[in-house]
Write a protein that holds these residues in place. Structure first.
Motif, PDB file in Angstrom:
ATOM      1  N   GLY A  42      -4.734 -32.912  10.179  1.00 42.23           N
ATOM      2  CA  GLY A  42      -4.418 -33.937  11.190  1.00 42.23           C
ATOM      3  C   GLY A  42      -5.103 -34.658   9.806  1.00 42.23           C
ATOM      4  O   GLY A  42      -4.602 -34.778   9.038  1.00 42.23           O
ATOM      5  N   GLY A  87      -8.264 -33.081   7.191  1.00 41.92           N
ATOM      6  CA  GLY A  87      -7.744 -31.906   7.155  1.00 41.92           C
ATOM      7  C   GLY A  87      -6.240 -32.330   6.067  1.00 41.92           C
ATOM      8  O   GLY A  87      -6.628 -31.868   4.935  1.00 41.92           O
ATOM      9  N   HIS A 107       5.761 -30.063  12.666  1.00 36.68           N
ATOM     10  CA  HIS A 107       4.458 -30.310  11.764  1.00 36.68           C
ATOM     11  C   HIS A 107       4.650 -29.383  10.741  1.00 36.68           C
ATOM     12  O   HIS A 107       4.350 -30.791   9.426  1.00 36.68           O
ATOM     13  CB  HIS A 107       2.690 -30.302  12.499  1.00 36.68           C
ATOM     14  CG  HIS A 107       2.108 -30.507  11.930  1.00 36.68           C
ATOM     15  ND1 HIS A 107       0.817 -30.409  12.845  1.00 36.68           N
ATOM     16  CD2 HIS A 107       1.553 -31.814  11.096  1.00 36.68           C
ATOM     17  CE1 HIS A 107      -0.524 -31.370  11.697  1.00 36.68           C
ATOM     18  NE2 HIS A 107       0.696 -32.172  10.596  1.00 36.68           N
ATOM     19  N   ALA A 158     -10.403 -27.675  10.351  1.00 37.14           N
ATOM     20  CA  ALA A 158     -10.377 -29.197  10.117  1.00 37.14           C
ATOM     21  C   ALA A 158      -9.930 -29.757  11.222  1.00 37.14           C
ATOM     22  O   ALA A 158      -8.692 -30.524  11.286  1.00 37.14           O
ATOM     23  CB  ALA A 158     -10.018 -29.932   9.295  1.00 37.14           C
ATOM     24  N   VAL A 159     -10.460 -29.298  12.945  1.00 34.45           N
ATOM     25  CA  VAL A 159      -9.917 -29.164  14.042  1.00 34.45           C
ATOM     26  C   VAL A 159     -11.054 -30.469  14.578  1.00 34.45           C
ATOM     27  O   VAL A 159     -12.354 -29.967  14.192  1.00 34.45           O
ATOM     28  CB  VAL A 159      -9.260 -28.201  14.741  1.00 34.45           C
ATOM     29  CG1 VAL A 159      -8.358 -27.134  13.919  1.00 34.45           C
ATOM     30  CG2 VAL A 159     -10.081 -26.563  14.975  1.00 34.45           C
ATOM     31  N   THR A 160     -10.410 -30.461  16.290  1.00 33.96           N
ATOM     32  CA  THR A 160     -11.344 -31.069  16.682  1.00 33.96           C
ATOM     33  C   THR A 160     -12.949 -30.424  17.504  1.00 33.96           C
ATOM     34  O   THR A 160     -12.163 -29.080  17.673  1.00 33.96           O
ATOM     35  CB  THR A 160     -10.994 -32.578  17.661  1.00 33.96           C
ATOM     36  OG1 THR A 160     -10.657 -31.224  18.172  1.00 33.96           O
ATOM     37  CG2 THR A 160      -9.485 -32.842  17.009  1.00 33.96           C
ATOM     38  N   ALA A 174     -18.273 -41.156   7.673  1.00 33.69           N
ATOM     39  CA  ALA A 174     -17.133 -40.875   8.605  1.00 33.69           C
ATOM     40  C   ALA A 174     -16.588 -41.407   8.980  1.00 33.69           C
ATOM     41  O   ALA A 174     -15.614 -42.515   8.698  1.00 33.69           O
ATOM     42  CB  ALA A 174     -17.209 -39.444   9.010  1.00 33.69           C
TER      43      ALA A 174
END
Ligand SMILES: NC(=O)c1ccc[n+]([C@@H]2O[C@H](COP(=O)([O-])OP(=O)(O)OC[C@H]3O[C@@H](n4cnc5c(N)ncnc54)[C@H](OP(=O)(O)O)[C@@H]3O)[C@@H](O)[C@H]2O)c1
Length: 263
Positions: free
Chosen positions: A10, A13, A39, A67-69, A169
């Motif tokens: 996303g 990432g 994707h 790197a996911v939520t 961030a």
């Protein structure tokens, strides 16, 4: 050659992948792991190595970047549990999920380092905070060196990670909004938007450079721009009357409260 698998392509990432390939193409081999074929196809078209096969990517990698939520990490970890071996090295960019939780979900004794980068990683200009446990004293500095390839780094305690989420961030969005507002102000007083935006961004870059390169305090530099009874001080007073500084500070505190709520 460092072999990296990034699980989740996303916003962050992909920014990490872009940054690593931009700064370290010769030293880093990288695969993006996604969960949808369309994707994967779009990443392949952009020139990234992308796969749907997390197990194969992990087996080929030494560094595994999560790197996911926060809402997606438990399912991801459960799907790869047992695949992280002692020779691996896990780096998590997932906010609000502790090293202890990650270790428990992954069922691994491999080193785990938490990072908080930002999307300017894509251009080698991230500000990344890193935290690790004492037991990972070798892997931690290695992660630090890796992230120095895509910007500046700072090492913090894990309990500062939520504050770092906001300062490193979220702040990217806050400063971008300030640049956008400055550009709109420029348009209101006579410049075309396409002229005003790059000008506002360059002025922001110059102001940041004074703080970073000359170690100047912002207020000292502000004093150098404000002539008595001049236009800068008049504008600043109007902005502060409307809550400029306090809006930014309170926005950051609100983001911090929200981040704490997610943990
Ligand atoms: N964005 C930032 O500026 C930033 C900065 C620092 C840290 N972070 C942190 O990084 C994490 C990700 O944020 P983000 O903004 O990048 O989120 P995002 O844009 O929503 O990306 C998450 C990605 O993870 C993918 N994904 C979810 N489960 C997966 C699985 N099992 N296998 C493979 N891919 C999977 C999603 O795929 P689908 O598209 O198929 O759903 C999506 O592409 C968050 O914890 C965030 O706090 C973000």
């Amino acid at each position: 050659m460092t072999n990296i698998a990034i699980l989740g392509a996303g916003n962050i990432g992909k920014a990490l992948a872009k940054g690593f390939l931009r700064t370290s193409k010769q030293e880093i081999q990288l695969q993006l792991v996604v969960r949808r074929e369309e994707h994967r196809q779009s990443l392949l078209q952009e020139g990234y190595a992308a796969t749907l096969d997390a197990s194969a990517a992990i087996a080929a990698a030494r560094v595994v970047i999560l790197a996911v939520t926060p809402g997606q990490i438990a399912a991801l970890n459960s799907s790869i549990a047992g695949q992280i071996k002692d020779h691996h090295f896990v780096i998590s960019a997932v906010s609000s999920v502790s090293i202890a939780t990650l270790r428990n979900q992954l069922g691994t004794q491999a080193p785990i380092v938490r990072v908080m980068p930002n999307i300017a990683a894509a251009i080698g200009q991230s500000m990344t905070a890193l935290a690790w446990e004492d037991r990972d004293a070798t892997a931690g500095p290695e992660a630090d060196r890796l992230f120095q390839r895509i910007g500046k780094t700072m090492i913090i305690k894990e309990n500062q990670m939520m504050a770092a989420t906001v300062l490193c961030a979220c702040s990217t969005a806050f400063f971008l909004r300030a640049i956008r507002a400055a550009a709109q102000g420029g348009t209101q007083i006579g410049f075309h938007p396409e002229e005003a935006l790059p000008v506002a961004a360059q002025v922001a870059l110059g102001a940041a450079g004074l703080v970073l390169e000359e170690a100047a305090h912002p207020e000292t530099e502000i004093d150098r721009v404000t002539t008595p009874q001049g236009s800068t001080i008049a504008g600043l007073i109007e902005m502060e009357y409307n809550g400029f500084s306090s809006a930014l500070i309170r926005g950051m505190v609100t983001s911090h409260e929200k981040t704490r709520g997610l943990s």
